[in-house]
Design a protein around this motif. Structure first.
Motif: not given
Length: 122
Positions: A89-101, A24-40
Motif C-alpha cells: 500500500t502506497a502512492v505509486y509514482y512513475c518516473n522518466a529519464d529522458l532527453s529533449q532537444l 507525452s510532450g517534446s521528447i527526443f528519447s526516453i532513456n529509462a522509466m520506472g516506478w517508485y512508491r511512498q507509503a505514509p
C-alpha cells in the motif's frame, strides 16, 4: 512533458493490479522509466526500473511478484503487480529519464508523474 499514471485502486491481499504511465510532450528519447512508491510516513523508494533496451531492476521486496515492461513506440511503462500484500500500500509514482532537444543541443531531464494510490486491504 507530462507523465500520466493510471491503474491504481483498492485490491484484496493476493490480488493484482496493473499500472500504466504514458509520457507525452517534446521528447527526443526516453532513456529509462520506472516506478517508485511512498507509503505514509516513509521515504519514497524504488520499485522497478527499465531501460530503453529492456534491462530491468527490482526492489527485493517485489521480485517475483511485480513485472515492469514498456512500449517504446507509445512512450508507456507498465507495472504488473501480482500477489499484492498490505505492505504494498502506497502512492505509486512513475518516473522518466529522458532527453529533449533544445535548439541543436540534447539535454537530459528527470520527470515525475502525479502518483496513483494503491491500497491492499481486506
Amino acid at each position: 512533458v507530462q507523465l500520466q499514471a493510471s491503474g491504481g485502486g483498492l485490491v484484496q491481499p493476493g490480488g493484482s493490479l496493473r499500472l500504466s504511465c504514458a509520457a507525452s510532450g517534446s521528447i527526443f528519447s526516453i532513456n529509462a522509466m520506472g516506478w517508485y512508491r511512498q507509503a505514509p510516513g516513509k521515504p519514497r523508494e524504488l520499485v522497478a526500473t527499465i531501460t530503453s533496451g529492456g534491462s530491468t531492476n527490482y526492489a527485493d521486496s517485489v521480485k517475483g511478484r511485480f513485472t515492469i515492461s514498456r512500449d517504446n513506440a507509445k512512450n508507456t511503462v507498465y507495472l504488473q503487480m501480482n500477489s499484492l500484500k498490505p505492505e504494498d500500500t502506497a502512492v505509486y509514482y512513475c518516473n522518466a529519464d529522458l532527453s529533449q532537444l533544445v535548439g541543436p543541443l540534447l539535454y537530459e531531464y528527470d520527470y515525475w508523474g502525479q502518483g496513483t494510490q494503491v491500497t491492499v486491504s481486506s
